[in-house]
Write an enzyme that holds these catalytic residues in place. Structure first.
Site, PDB file in Angstrom:
ATOM      1  N   THR A 113      35.615  40.302  43.901  1.00  0.00           N
ATOM      2  CA  THR A 113      34.178  40.002  43.932  1.00  0.00           C
ATOM      3  C   THR A 113      34.070  38.661  44.625  1.00  0.00           C
ATOM      4  O   THR A 113      35.044  37.913  44.631  1.00  0.00           O
ATOM      5  CB  THR A 113      33.654  39.881  42.477  1.00  0.00           C
ATOM      6  OG1 THR A 113      33.704  41.152  41.854  1.00  0.00           O
ATOM      7  CG2 THR A 113      32.241  39.354  42.390  1.00  0.00           C
ATOM      8  N   VAL A 150      28.548  50.820  37.371  1.00  0.00           N
ATOM      9  CA  VAL A 150      28.182  49.484  37.864  1.00  0.00           C
ATOM     10  C   VAL A 150      28.816  48.442  36.953  1.00  0.00           C
ATOM     11  O   VAL A 150      28.749  48.558  35.728  1.00  0.00           O
ATOM     12  CB  VAL A 150      26.643  49.309  37.872  1.00  0.00           C
ATOM     13  CG1 VAL A 150      26.267  47.898  38.303  1.00  0.00           C
ATOM     14  CG2 VAL A 150      25.986  50.342  38.783  1.00  0.00           C
ATOM     15  N   GLY A 151      29.444  47.434  37.554  1.00  0.00           N
ATOM     16  CA  GLY A 151      30.085  46.371  36.774  1.00  0.00           C
ATOM     17  C   GLY A 151      29.138  45.223  36.488  1.00  0.00           C
ATOM     18  O   GLY A 151      27.903  45.362  36.494  1.00  0.00           O
ATOM     19  N   ASP A 152      29.707  44.051  36.269  1.00  0.00           N
ATOM     20  CA  ASP A 152      28.922  42.900  35.819  1.00  0.00           C
ATOM     21  C   ASP A 152      28.214  42.156  36.946  1.00  0.00           C
ATOM     22  O   ASP A 152      27.242  41.437  36.699  1.00  0.00           O
ATOM     23  CB  ASP A 152      29.840  41.895  35.114  1.00  0.00           C
ATOM     24  CG  ASP A 152      30.931  41.372  36.053  1.00  0.00           C
ATOM     25  OD1 ASP A 152      31.607  42.204  36.695  1.00  0.00           O
ATOM     26  OD2 ASP A 152      31.099  40.142  36.170  1.00  0.00           O
ATOM     27  N   THR A 185      34.105  36.977  38.158  1.00  0.00           N
ATOM     28  CA  THR A 185      34.860  38.034  38.839  1.00  0.00           C
ATOM     29  C   THR A 185      35.832  38.605  37.826  1.00  0.00           C
ATOM     30  O   THR A 185      36.609  37.864  37.218  1.00  0.00           O
ATOM     31  CB  THR A 185      35.615  37.495  40.067  1.00  0.00           C
ATOM     32  OG1 THR A 185      36.532  38.511  40.518  1.00  0.00           O
ATOM     33  CG2 THR A 185      36.378  36.219  39.807  1.00  0.00           C
ATOM     34  N   GLY A 186      35.777  39.892  37.610  1.00  0.00           N
ATOM     35  CA  GLY A 186      36.691  40.464  36.624  1.00  0.00           C
ATOM     36  C   GLY A 186      36.402  41.922  36.391  1.00  0.00           C
ATOM     37  O   GLY A 186      35.576  42.527  37.079  1.00  0.00           O
ATOM     38  N   THR A 187      37.110  42.492  35.451  1.00  0.00           N
ATOM     39  CA  THR A 187      36.839  43.877  35.067  1.00  0.00           C
ATOM     40  C   THR A 187      35.465  43.890  34.397  1.00  0.00           C
ATOM     41  O   THR A 187      35.298  43.447  33.270  1.00  0.00           O
ATOM     42  CB  THR A 187      37.931  44.402  34.115  1.00  0.00           C
ATOM     43  OG1 THR A 187      38.374  43.334  33.280  1.00  0.00           O
ATOM     44  CG2 THR A 187      39.123  44.922  34.892  1.00  0.00           C
ATOM     45  N   GLY A 188      34.499  44.398  35.155  1.00  0.00           N
ATOM     46  CA  GLY A 188      33.099  44.168  34.844  1.00  0.00           C
ATOM     47  C   GLY A 188      32.658  44.614  33.473  1.00  0.00           C
ATOM     48  O   GLY A 188      31.805  43.975  32.845  1.00  0.00           O
TER      49      GLY A 188
HETATM   50  N1  GLY Z   1      33.337  42.515  38.744  1.00  0.00           N
HETATM   51  C1  GLY Z   1      33.018  43.558  39.613  1.00  0.00           C
HETATM   52  C2  GLY Z   1      32.743  44.822  38.938  1.00  0.00           C
HETATM   53  O1  GLY Z   1      33.154  45.013  37.812  1.00  0.00           O
HETATM   54  O2  GLY Z   1      32.131  45.686  39.515  1.00  0.00           O
END
Ligand code: GLY
Length: 355
Positions: free
Chosen positions: A210, A239-241, A261-264
């Site tokens: 990200t 959709v992530g964060d 930035t990460g596992t959303g």
């Molecule tokens: N951080 C990006 C996503 O999870 O989509």
């Protein structure tokens, strides 16, 4: 957990209780976190990333130095990164399981707490520009998919064919991930070049790459923005964060600016960006303490398979002092303040002496 405090080279005041002077302006940028280690980043690629991060600082710094707004700096830097195939956003974004790029972005103005966000964008060249248009020219905070792009067209935003976003690197990541999950591999997108004979290897940032920027301008205003292609092989409109205000992005003058930035999914569940700002506002924690605490929370949060969250944040405090925190082996990160030297780091062990 990895924790780094940026070294501001202000001379210590003779009076121990005098507050550290705020920089005239300040900017902090990330280009995504991941399994980014020396062993899987060639010297050439490392040099390309460092140059790109320096360009990002130069773009934002030039705007801020001439008294431009933090919002303009955030948007301009992210536009540049959306055009750079090195990063998982815009051109260079990862592919969904359907073989398409689905782009998300958000932006927030800390002076008014106005915000704009878009998700599932497939034709707008600069999703961050669309997010800003949503903030400034629509009654909504978040628009998605075709409706968002129809709105973008009314705003005269540049449209591109989906093949514009194609990169071989991301296509190969998609094929590998679909094979691993035993899912069908879609046809190469229309307009994509033929598959090459040999492939370069890249570090594994495909789960959570990200880009994000937080800026503090000469008027004391903070803005934050984030843009991404999301996660490789995402399905069902996931959709992530990144486009979620309060999870991937937040800004509040006098308190904080955050981009994640990460596992959303974990960042949404923890409410990362707002949680950091709330700790700073209500508990009077420093940016570093708040960022460390919340990234530790992400790392302690598990999904149904028992897998913990990972990633990182860049955070600006209300006086323009920037920090970062992350629990991955690396994160592309950079910062600069007025009159200071640019700082660009990638690997977890860089900058440890500054702690
Ligand atoms: N951080 C990006 C996503 O999870 O989509």
């Amino acid at each position: 957990m990895k924790r780094i405090l940026l070294a501001f080279s202000f001379a210590l005041s003779a009076c121990a209780t005098a507050p550290e002077p705020a920089p005239r302006w300040s900017i902090v940028v990330h280009g995504g976190a991941g399994v980014i280690e020396r062993a899987n980043l060639t010297p050439e690629l490392e040099a390309q990333y460092r140059a790109a991060m320096n360009r990002a600082l130069a773009t934002g710094g030039e705007i801020l130095e001439r008294g431009g707004s933090s919002l303009d700096a955030v948007e301009a830097v992210i536009r540049g990164m959306e055009d750079d195939p090195l990063f998982n956003t815009g051109r260079g974004a990862v592919f969904g399981a359907d073989g398409k790029n689905h782009l998300d972005a958000s932006i927030m103005d800390g002076s008014t707490r106005a915000a704009g966000a878009v998700a599932d964008i497939t034709h707008t060249r600069h999703p961050i520009g669309l997010a800003r248009a949503v903030m400034e020219s629509s009654p909504h905070v978040m628009l998605i998919g075709e409706g968002a792009e129809a709105f973008g067209q009314t705003q005269g935003l540049e449209q591109v064919p989906p093949s514009y976003f194609f990169t071989e690197r991301r296509w190969q990541q998609l094929e590998a991930e679909l094979r691993r999950r035993n899912l069908p591999i879609p046809a190469r997108p229309e307009g994509a070049p033929p598959a090459p004979q040999s492939l370069q290897t890249y570090p594994d940032d495909h789960r959570f790459g990200t880009v994000g920027v937080v800026a503090f301008d000469t008027h004391g205003n903070i803005a934050a923005g984030t843009s991404t292609g999301g996660t490789t092989a995402k399905q069902w409109g996931g959709v992530g964060d990144s486009p979620i205000i309060g999870a991937g992005t937040y800004a509040q003058n006098g308190v904080c600016g955050v981009s994640a930035t990460g596992t959303g999914e974990y960042f949404i569940r923890v409410g990362v960006a707002r949680e950091i700002c709330a700790r700073m506002e209500l508990r009077h924690e420093t940016a570093q303490a708040a960022a460390d605490h919340v990234i530790a929370e992400v790392g302690a949060t598990t999904n149904a398979a028992g897998v913990a969250g990972d990633g990182g944040v860049i955070v600006m405090d209300g006086r323009g002092r920037a920090v970062w925190a992350f629990n991955t082996p690396g994160i592309y990160r950079a910062s600069q303040f007025a009159g200071g030297t640019p700082v660009v780091q990638i690997f977890a062990d860089e900058g440890e002496d500054d702690e």
